[in-house]
Scaffold this motif. Structure first.
Motif, PDB file in Angstrom:
ATOM      1  N   VAL A  66       0.844  -1.195   0.000  1.00  0.00           N
ATOM      2  CA  VAL A  66       0.000   0.000   0.000  1.00  0.00           C
ATOM      3  C   VAL A  66       0.881   1.246   0.000  1.00  0.00           C
ATOM      4  N   ARG A  67       1.942   1.218   0.794  1.00  0.00           N
ATOM      5  CA  ARG A  67       2.857   2.361   0.857  1.00  0.00           C
ATOM      6  C   ARG A  67       3.556   2.570  -0.491  1.00  0.00           C
ATOM      7  N   LEU A  68       3.914   1.460  -1.156  1.00  0.00           N
ATOM      8  CA  LEU A  68       4.530   1.574  -2.481  1.00  0.00           C
ATOM      9  C   LEU A  68       3.551   2.154  -3.488  1.00  0.00           C
ATOM     10  N   SER A  69       2.313   1.710  -3.423  1.00  0.00           N
ATOM     11  CA  SER A  69       1.289   2.219  -4.341  1.00  0.00           C
ATOM     12  C   SER A  69       1.064   3.718  -4.145  1.00  0.00           C
ATOM     13  N   LYS A  70       1.005   4.154  -2.900  1.00  0.00           N
ATOM     14  CA  LYS A  70       0.810   5.577  -2.608  1.00  0.00           C
ATOM     15  C   LYS A  70       2.030   6.390  -3.022  1.00  0.00           C
ATOM     16  N   LEU A  71       3.218   5.817  -2.807  1.00  0.00           N
ATOM     17  CA  LEU A  71       4.439   6.511  -3.181  1.00  0.00           C
ATOM     18  C   LEU A  71       4.512   6.678  -4.699  1.00  0.00           C
ATOM     19  N   GLU A  72       4.111   5.651  -5.437  1.00  0.00           N
ATOM     20  CA  GLU A  72       4.095   5.732  -6.893  1.00  0.00           C
ATOM     21  C   GLU A  72       3.175   6.858  -7.361  1.00  0.00           C
TER      22      GLU A  72
END
Length: 431
Positions: A66-72
Motif C-alpha cells: 500500500v505504501r509503495l502504491s501511494k508513493l508511486e
C-alpha cells in the motif's frame, strides 16, 4: 509518459534488502533507494512484496504494498506539477523522504540570489558542470534584474521566493527581451528558477503557488530558430586537401578533422593520445576513454580518416591547444578552404549600448559559413553525416547520447539534403 517501478538490488534471498524506485521519462532515467522500506528477495516479485500483509512495523497501519502504491502515485503527480529538469535525482529523494530535512536547511535564505549562491556552494561537488553553469548564469541574471528593479524603485528590497508569481514572470520576460536575450535562454533560466522554488519549498521557505503551473513550450519557441551548421563530407575533404600557410593552422585543421570523424566533445577529443588506441584480434582499432561530461566509458572505432591524420604525424595526435584558440583557428582554416557560403544563423557578438554596459549576445543574420564554425561543429557534423548511413543504435554508441531524441538535436540537415540522402540509399539498394 513518466513511469515508476520498484526493485531490489540485494541478492541474498533471506536477507532484508532496501527497496529502490526507478523513474523514467524521455531523457530521465534515475534510481534511488527508499530508505524506510525493505523486503527479502524471496518475498519479492514484479515490483511488489508477495506477502501482501507484510508491514515494516507491527504498529504500521498500512502494508508495504500500500505504501509503495501511494508513493508511486505521489511521484507521478508531483512530477507532472514540478517537471524537474535539473537535479532530478535530488528532487526524487525529496519526494520520497519529505520528512528528512537537510542539516543545513536553516542556513538557506528566502532571498533568491542568496539561496542560489548557497545552493552552488553546497552542491558544487555533487552537481554536473552543466548544472553548475546554468546555476551561475541564472544567479547573475537575477542579480542584474534585481539591480534594474532597485534603480527604478528605491523601495524595492530584492527578489524573494514568495514574490515569484505570474506577474514576476511577465516582468522578467520583458526585462530579458529588453536585454536582447533569446526566448529559449529566458525559458532555460525560468525553468531553473522553478526548480529552485521546489527546493526552497522543501526547506519550508514560502513560495508562490503560481510557479507550479508554469509551462515552457520550447518546441514552439525553437521551431523557427535556424539550426546549427555542420560540415559535409565534401567540405571535410576540401578542408583536408587545402594546404595551410602556418603550422598552427595545420595543427588546428587536423583536430577539426578528428572531431568530425569521432563525434566527441572538445573536452574529450582534445585529451586523445595514442595510448588510448586499442586493437582487437581482427586488427580493428578503437579509441578507449571516459567522457568528461557524462562519465561514460567509451570504445569507438578509429575511422580511416582519423588514422590518416595520425599517420601524417607518426602515429600521434596533433598538439593540444586551448578551446579559445581552437575556436579562432578553425574559422581561419575554413575560410582558407573556401567555405564562404552565406548562411542565415546566429553568432556571438559584443553589443555596445549608449549609456549602458556592453553585452554579449547571439545576433542572427547572414554570415559566411566559416564565421559560424565552433569547436562543437565536429559532434554536429558526425551526427548529421552518419545519421542516414548508420543505424541509430550504433550511432548512439559512438556519440554517447542516451536517447535518440538527444541525438536528433544534432541532426542539422535541411529537408532537401535529407531527400537527396534518402534517394541515394534507395539507389544503393537497387530500387
Amino acid at each position: 509518459m513518466a513511469s515508476v517501478n520498484f526493485f531490489l538490488r540485494g541478492k541474498i534471498v533471506d536477507k532484508e534488502s532496501t527497496i529502490w524506485v526507478r523513474l523514467r521519462d524521455k531523457d530521465i532515467d534515475i534510481s534511488v533507494p527508499v530508505p524506510y522500506l525493505t523486503c527479502k528477495p524471496k518475498e519479492w516479485k514484479d515490483g511488489k512484496c508477495r506477502v501482501s500483509s507484510k508491514k515494516m512495523f507491527e504498529s504500521d497501519t498500512e502494508t508495504i504494498n500500500v505504501r509503495l502504491s501511494k508513493l508511486e502515485s505521489e511521484i507521478i503527480s508531483r512530477y507532472a506539477v514540478d517537471n524537474p529538469e535539473h537535479e532530478s535525482k535530488i528532487w526524487l529523494k525529496e519526494v520520497i523522504s519529505p520528512s528528512q530535512k537537510s542539516n543545513a536547511e536553516n542556513i538557506y535564505s528566502d532571498n533568491v540570489v542568496s539561496f542560489i549562491e548557497k545552493y552552488i556552494e553546497m552542491k558544487r561537488n555533487q552537481i554536473s558542470e552543466a548544472t553548475l553553469k546554468i546555476a551561475n548564469s541564472t544567479k547573475e541574471l537575477i542579480a542584474r534584474y534585481v539591480l534594474y528593479k532597485k534603480e527604478s524603485n528605491k523601495l524595492y528590497k530584492g527578489l524573494f521566493f514568495k514574490d515569484i508569481d505570474n506577474h514576476f514572470r511577465t516582468d522578467f520576460e520583458n526585462y530579458c527581451l529588453q536585454d536582447i536575450y533569446q526566448v529559449s535562454t529566458t525559458y532555460k533560466n525560468l525553468k531553473f528558477l522553478k526548480m529552485m522554488c521546489a527546493i526552497a519549498e522543501s526547506h519550508d521557505i514560502e513560495t508562490h503557488r503560481n510557479v507550479k503551473t508554469w509551462r515552457f513550450e520550447m518546441d514552439k519557441v525553437l521551431r523557427n530558430t535556424p539550426k546549427s551548421v555542420y560540415l559535409t563530407f565534401e567540405e571535410l575533404d576540401k578542408i583536408a586537401q587545402t594546404e595551410m600557410p602556418n603550422d598552427y593552422l595545420d595543427n588546428a585543421r587536423d583536430w577539426l578533422l578528428i572531431s568530425c570523424y569521432t563525434g566527441q566533445r572538445v573536452s574529450d577529443y582534445m585529451r586523445f593520445t595514442s595510448s588510448m588506441i586499442m586493437e582487437d584480434s581482427e586488427g580493428q582499432k578503437y579509441l578507449e576513454f571516459t567522457q568528461i561530461k557524462t562519465g561514460a566509458k567509451m570504445q569507438i572505432p578509429l575511422l580511416n580518416k582519423v588514422q590518416e591524420v595520425l599517420d601524417k604525424r607518426g602515429g600521434e595526435f596533433p598538439r593540444k591547444i586551448s578551446d579559445v584558440k581552437f575556436n579562432l583557428y578553425i574559422k581561419d582554416v575554413c575560410r582558407i578552404a573556401g567555405l564562404d557560403e552565406m548562411i542565415y544563423n546566429g553568432k556571438m557578438m559584443v553589443i555596445e549600448r549608449e549609456g549602458k554596459k556592453s553585452i554579449t549576445r547571439k545576433v542572427f543574420g547572414e554570415y559566411p559559413k566559416y564565421e559560424l564554425v565552433t569547436s562543437h561543429i565536429g559532434r554536429k557534423s558526425f551526427a548529421s553525416n552518419f545519421y542516414e548511413i548508420i543505424h541509430t543504435t550504433y550511432l548512439l554508441n559512438v556519440t554517447g547520447h542516451t536517447t535518440e531524441k538527444q541525438l536528433l538535436a544534432y541532426i542539422n540537415k535541411t529537408d532537401v539534403e535529407k531527400a537527396k540522402s534518402t534517394a541515394k540509399i534507395f539507389t544503393s539498394l537497387g530500387y
